[in-house]
Design a protein around this motif. Sequence first.
Motif, PDB file in Angstrom:
ATOM      1  N   SER A  45       0.831  -1.214   0.000  1.00  0.00           N
ATOM      2  CA  SER A  45       0.000   0.000   0.000  1.00  0.00           C
ATOM      3  C   SER A  45       0.861   1.257   0.000  1.00  0.00           C
ATOM      4  N   ILE A  46       1.878   1.260   0.824  1.00  0.00           N
ATOM      5  CA  ILE A  46       2.753   2.438   0.906  1.00  0.00           C
ATOM      6  C   ILE A  46       3.506   2.654  -0.405  1.00  0.00           C
ATOM      7  N   SER A  47       4.074   1.582  -0.956  1.00  0.00           N
ATOM      8  CA  SER A  47       4.821   1.742  -2.204  1.00  0.00           C
ATOM      9  C   SER A  47       3.893   2.076  -3.370  1.00  0.00           C
ATOM     10  N   GLY A  48       2.698   1.494  -3.406  1.00  0.00           N
ATOM     11  CA  GLY A  48       1.739   1.833  -4.455  1.00  0.00           C
ATOM     12  C   GLY A  48       1.311   3.286  -4.388  1.00  0.00           C
ATOM     13  N   TRP A  49       1.074   3.775  -3.175  1.00  0.00           N
ATOM     14  CA  TRP A  49       0.698   5.180  -3.003  1.00  0.00           C
ATOM     15  C   TRP A  49       1.838   6.100  -3.448  1.00  0.00           C
ATOM     16  N   ALA A  50       3.076   5.766  -3.052  1.00  0.00           N
ATOM     17  CA  ALA A  50       4.224   6.603  -3.413  1.00  0.00           C
ATOM     18  C   ALA A  50       4.449   6.619  -4.928  1.00  0.00           C
ATOM     19  N   ILE A  51       4.354   5.481  -5.574  1.00  0.00           N
ATOM     20  CA  ILE A  51       4.545   5.419  -7.023  1.00  0.00           C
ATOM     21  C   ILE A  51       3.438   6.174  -7.748  1.00  0.00           C
ATOM     22  N   THR A  52       2.210   6.046  -7.245  1.00  0.00           N
ATOM     23  CA  THR A  52       1.100   6.770  -7.856  1.00  0.00           C
ATOM     24  C   THR A  52       1.294   8.271  -7.750  1.00  0.00           C
ATOM     25  N   ARG A  53       1.692   8.741  -6.587  1.00  0.00           N
ATOM     26  CA  ARG A  53       1.943  10.179  -6.407  1.00  0.00           C
ATOM     27  C   ARG A  53       3.035  10.666  -7.351  1.00  0.00           C
ATOM     28  N   MET A  54       4.104   9.876  -7.492  1.00  0.00           N
ATOM     29  CA  MET A  54       5.199  10.264  -8.362  1.00  0.00           C
ATOM     30  C   MET A  54       4.747  10.316  -9.822  1.00  0.00           C
ATOM     31  N   ILE A  55       3.995   9.342 -10.270  1.00  0.00           N
ATOM     32  CA  ILE A  55       3.532   9.326 -11.660  1.00  0.00           C
ATOM     33  C   ILE A  55       2.611  10.504 -11.936  1.00  0.00           C
ATOM     34  N   VAL A  56       1.744  10.821 -10.985  1.00  0.00           N
ATOM     35  CA  VAL A  56       0.845  11.966 -11.175  1.00  0.00           C
ATOM     36  C   VAL A  56       1.649  13.259 -11.248  1.00  0.00           C
ATOM     37  N   LYS A  57       2.669  13.403 -10.400  1.00  0.00           N
ATOM     38  CA  LYS A  57       3.503  14.613 -10.443  1.00  0.00           C
ATOM     39  C   LYS A  57       4.243  14.714 -11.779  1.00  0.00           C
ATOM     40  N   VAL A  58       4.773  13.594 -12.260  1.00  0.00           N
ATOM     41  CA  VAL A  58       5.526  13.613 -13.515  1.00  0.00           C
ATOM     42  C   VAL A  58       4.607  13.911 -14.696  1.00  0.00           C
ATOM     43  N   LEU A  59       3.414  13.350 -14.684  1.00  0.00           N
ATOM     44  CA  LEU A  59       2.512  13.499 -15.820  1.00  0.00           C
ATOM     45  C   LEU A  59       1.555  14.679 -15.690  1.00  0.00           C
ATOM     46  N   THR A  60       1.720  15.538 -14.699  1.00  0.00           N
ATOM     47  CA  THR A  60       0.830  16.681 -14.521  1.00  0.00           C
ATOM     48  C   THR A  60       0.881  17.617 -15.725  1.00  0.00           C
ATOM     49  N   VAL A  62       1.333  16.793 -18.761  1.00  0.00           N
ATOM     50  CA  VAL A  62       0.775  16.149 -19.950  1.00  0.00           C
ATOM     51  C   VAL A  62      -0.732  16.352 -20.022  1.00  0.00           C
ATOM     52  N   PHE A  63      -1.384  16.294 -18.876  1.00  0.00           N
ATOM     53  CA  PHE A  63      -2.839  16.394 -18.838  1.00  0.00           C
ATOM     54  C   PHE A  63      -3.271  17.854 -18.813  1.00  0.00           C
ATOM     55  N   ASP A  64      -4.349  18.132 -19.528  1.00  0.00           N
ATOM     56  CA  ASP A  64      -4.907  19.487 -19.519  1.00  0.00           C
ATOM     57  C   ASP A  64      -6.393  19.388 -19.265  1.00  0.00           C
ATOM     58  N   PRO A  65      -6.916  19.689 -18.172  1.00  0.00           N
ATOM     59  CA  PRO A  65      -6.329  20.134 -16.914  1.00  0.00           C
ATOM     60  C   PRO A  65      -5.790  18.942 -16.125  1.00  0.00           C
ATOM     61  N   PRO A  66      -4.827  19.174 -15.258  1.00  0.00           N
ATOM     62  CA  PRO A  66      -4.263  18.094 -14.454  1.00  0.00           C
ATOM     63  C   PRO A  66      -5.296  17.579 -13.437  1.00  0.00           C
ATOM     64  N   PRO A  67      -5.162  16.323 -13.019  1.00  0.00           N
ATOM     65  CA  PRO A  67      -6.117  15.765 -12.053  1.00  0.00           C
ATOM     66  C   PRO A  67      -5.987  16.454 -10.694  1.00  0.00           C
ATOM     67  N   THR A  68      -7.121  16.669 -10.047  1.00  0.00           N
ATOM     68  CA  THR A  68      -7.096  17.301  -8.719  1.00  0.00           C
ATOM     69  C   THR A  68      -6.937  16.266  -7.616  1.00  0.00           C
ATOM     70  N   THR A  69      -7.468  15.071  -7.832  1.00  0.00           N
ATOM     71  CA  THR A  69      -7.334  13.990  -6.850  1.00  0.00           C
ATOM     72  C   THR A  69      -7.001  12.695  -7.579  1.00  0.00           C
TER      73      THR A  69
END
Length: 110
Positions: A45-60, A62-69
């Motif tokens: 759970s911890i590693s999945g959450w951390a990887i998800t946060r990192m991917i969202v930050k990296v791909l922010t 790319v997305f227009d508008p970026p995801p809020t949650t």
Amino acid sequence: LWLGLNERRRAFAIARALGANRRQLAGFVWSESAFVSIGGLALGSISGWAITRMIVKVLTGVFDPPPTTLAIPWSYLGFVVAAAMTATFLAASRATSTASQPAIELLRDL
């Protein structure tokens, strides 16, 4: 978990020959099962959450508008946790029944 417990049949047989009763062997098996499953779920759970946060930050950018949650697939995660707990329960109950056999039979099979 099942393979690890299956490989320890000899240790179970030796413990049984030295005087360990069924409750002690079952306590060992169930405590190890709980430790492995709870530790795996927590670290996963911890590693999945951390990887998800990192991917969202990296791909922010790319997305227009970026995801809020973050979108969390709760039903899928619930199914995976239920499947993991069921598999853990089945492996531990099978290992408990194997470990509770008489020691001489276990040592002969090895």
